[in-house]
Motif scaffolding. Sequence first.
Motif, PDB file in Angstrom:
ATOM      1  N   CYS A   1      -5.639  -1.522  -0.229  1.00 34.55           N
ATOM      2  CA  CYS A   1      -6.143  -0.693  -1.309  1.00 34.55           C
ATOM      3  C   CYS A   1      -6.349  -1.580  -2.534  1.00 34.55           C
ATOM      4  O   CYS A   1      -5.997  -2.757  -2.525  1.00 34.55           O
TER       5      CYS A   1
ATOM      6  N   VAL B   1       0.863  -1.188   0.000  1.00 33.15           N
ATOM      7  CA  VAL B   1       0.000   0.000   0.000  1.00 33.15           C
ATOM      8  C   VAL B   1       0.900   1.239   0.000  1.00 33.15           C
ATOM      9  O   VAL B   1       1.892   1.288   0.722  1.00 33.15           O
TER      10      VAL B   1
ATOM     11  N   GLN C   1      -8.953   3.596  -2.551  1.00 30.06           N
ATOM     12  CA  GLN C   1      -9.034   3.307  -1.126  1.00 30.06           C
ATOM     13  C   GLN C   1     -10.215   2.423  -0.790  1.00 30.06           C
ATOM     14  O   GLN C   1     -10.217   1.786   0.263  1.00 30.06           O
TER      15      GLN C   1
ATOM     16  N   GLN D   1      -4.453   3.330   6.412  1.00 33.12           N
ATOM     17  CA  GLN D   1      -5.010   2.428   5.391  1.00 33.12           C
ATOM     18  C   GLN D   1      -4.043   1.258   5.195  1.00 33.12           C
ATOM     19  O   GLN D   1      -2.885   1.458   4.874  1.00 33.12           O
TER      20      GLN D   1
ATOM     21  N   LEU E   1      -0.896   6.397   2.194  1.00 35.50           N
ATOM     22  CA  LEU E   1      -2.119   5.736   2.654  1.00 35.50           C
ATOM     23  C   LEU E   1      -1.854   4.965   3.946  1.00 35.50           C
ATOM     24  O   LEU E   1      -2.673   4.990   4.867  1.00 35.50           O
TER      25      LEU E   1
ATOM     26  N   HIS F   1      -6.994   7.926  -6.460  1.00 38.30           N
ATOM     27  CA  HIS F   1      -5.813   8.308  -5.688  1.00 38.30           C
ATOM     28  C   HIS F   1      -4.612   8.002  -6.576  1.00 38.30           C
ATOM     29  O   HIS F   1      -4.292   6.849  -6.793  1.00 38.30           O
TER      30      HIS F   1
END
Length: 67
Positions: free
Chosen positions: A27, A15, A42, A24, A19, A61
């Motif tokens: 993804c 990732v 995301q 996060q 992020l 993104h």
Amino acid sequence: MSRRVDIAVVVGTGVPAELRAAGQQICWVGLLDGEQSGDIFQRRSDAEAWRSGQLPPAARHKSGLTA
């Protein structure tokens, strides 16, 4: 000739760093003919919308994946 459009899930250190820094840990990546398109999402629902051609522009993104 039609292109094959898929999505792949990315977890952990794959990732993008920004992020991961935001918490996060997963993804989704857009694939065109098996190659990364550069689109990173995301949310899975955004990746599915991209695959079907109905992606809202704000959902993208843009970032390279880290190794």
